[in-house]
Design an enzyme around this catalytic site. Structure first.
Site, PDB file in Angstrom:
ATOM      1  N   THR A  69       0.692  -1.337   0.128  1.00  0.00           N
ATOM      2  CA  THR A  69      -0.048  -0.045  -0.067  1.00  0.00           C
ATOM      3  C   THR A  69       0.786   1.039   0.082  1.00  0.00           C
ATOM      4  OG1 THR A  69      -0.281  -0.123   2.332  1.00  0.00           O
ATOM      5  CG2 THR A  69      -1.964  -1.166   1.195  1.00  0.00           C
ATOM      6  N   TYR A 132       1.027   1.385  -8.240  1.00  0.00           N
ATOM      7  CA  TYR A 132       0.087   0.950  -7.255  1.00  0.00           C
ATOM      8  C   TYR A 132      -1.312   0.430  -7.789  1.00  0.00           C
ATOM      9  CZ  TYR A 132      -3.435   0.776  -3.332  1.00  0.00           C
ATOM     10  OH  TYR A 132      -4.330   0.403  -2.708  1.00  0.00           O
ATOM     11  N   TRP A 158     -10.338   5.316   0.522  1.00  0.00           N
ATOM     12  CA  TRP A 158     -10.101   6.279   1.619  1.00  0.00           C
ATOM     13  C   TRP A 158     -10.349   5.315   2.985  1.00  0.00           C
ATOM     14  CZ3 TRP A 158     -11.647  11.835   0.858  1.00  0.00           C
ATOM     15  CH2 TRP A 158     -11.412  12.525  -0.383  1.00  0.00           C
TER      16      TRP A 158
END
Length: 307
Positions: A69, A132, A158
């Site tokens: 991440t 990513y 989010w």
């Protein structure tokens, strides 16, 4: 009953999934430091170890909450990002298919280019802007290619959790240190709690066990939308309400465009996700994003207020 194999158990989402999946059966929760010789392999760079773990355990479901991440770092660590986010989910899905297990995987709004203002549907054409995003799209594609209809892919955005760091906590820390802050105002999305994602996932898995036709790709996010700037303002206002004694030094919060805060990886401006398909398929109502953020802040601020 066969166990449920959970990868990424030490992350924010994985931690919540340990709770939400428990009523469905025995959860074998692995993290990246688990070795095959012990409970099983949880390291997504060890593809052979992952394959052997699924073959040995023969679970009812493989739930992959592990991911690379570090969005900006991925621009340099391209191979690692594609191994963890792309190749590993494919290996897990293939092994799950061979074991007759349901494959559950999590993806991201970063598979889209963020153009326009309309919420993205599952049928929209992906066009990731970053390594990513590209690696997460590869993972989706590999899962679909080998898992057939026995899979659930949840695209979300989010993500935050009360456990660990998140945007709200960072904003509160900075607000106690600085009197002026600048926050991006042209990226739009919905802050979504890891606890909400985990609860919906458990519900969907239960439905998929009973009705295999429920498999597929779904968008999962809290209702409503906001910018990072408005999100930060909500955090400050809520914190002042919940903890009037909290010493927030910040007095000026200035909105800036994404171009005013350059990063190695490009971020999508439009992260709105259309959750109609998810809600209709599984009979769900999703809460407004403010509800989850407020609850997370109440928990976090109460914890920090204790002696």
């Amino acid at each position: 009953m066969k166990p449920i194999l959970l990868l990424g158990s030490s992350g924010q989402l994985g931690w919540e999934l340990q709770r939400s999946l428990a009523p469905l059966g025995d959860v074998i929760a692995l993290h990246r430091n688990d070795a095959l010789a012990e409970r099983g392999c949880g390291n997504l760079t060890d593809l052979d170890g992952l394959r052997e773990t699924v073959r040995r355990l023969r679970p009812a479901a493989v739930v992959n909450a592990a991911a690379y991440t570090a969005v900006d770092k991925a621009e340099q660590e391209t191979a690692l990002a594609h191994t963890v986010n792309g190749a590993a989910p494919g290996v897990l899905a293939q092994a799950a298919a061979e074991a007759g297990a349901l494959m559950v995987h999590f993806s991201t709004d970063y598979v889209f280019d963020g153009s326009g203002e309309a919420p993205w549907t599952e049928a929209a054409m992906p066009a990731p802007l970053s390594v990513y995003g590209q690696s997460k799209l590869e993972g989706e594609q590999r899962v679909r290619a080998v898992a057939g209809g026995r899979h659930l892919i949840f695209r979300t955005s989010w993500i935050y959790a009360a456990r660990g760091g998140n945007f709200a906590k960072t904003m509160l820390r900075l607000a106690q240190e600085q009197d002026r802050l600048t926050v991006i105002n042209d990226q739009i999305g919905a802050p979504t709690g890891a606890d909400l994602i985990a609860d919906v996932t458990a519900h969907a898995i239960r439905q998929a066990f009973a009705h295999p036709g429920a498999g597929g790709t779904y968008h999962l996010a809290a209702q409503g939308e906001t910018s990072w700037f408005a999100y930060a303002r909500f955090v400050f206002d809520t914190a002042r309400e919940l903890r009037p004694d909290l010493a927030l030094k910040v007095r000026d919060v200035t909105p800036i465009p994404t171009t005013g805060y350059p990063t190695p990886a490009r971020r999508p401006l439009n992260s709105r996700l259309d959750t109609t398909h998810l809600r209709q398929t599984f009979g769900l109502e999703l809460p407004q994003w403010q509800q989850g953020v407020r609850r997370m802040l109440a928990e976090s601020l109460t914890t920090t207020a204790q002696p």
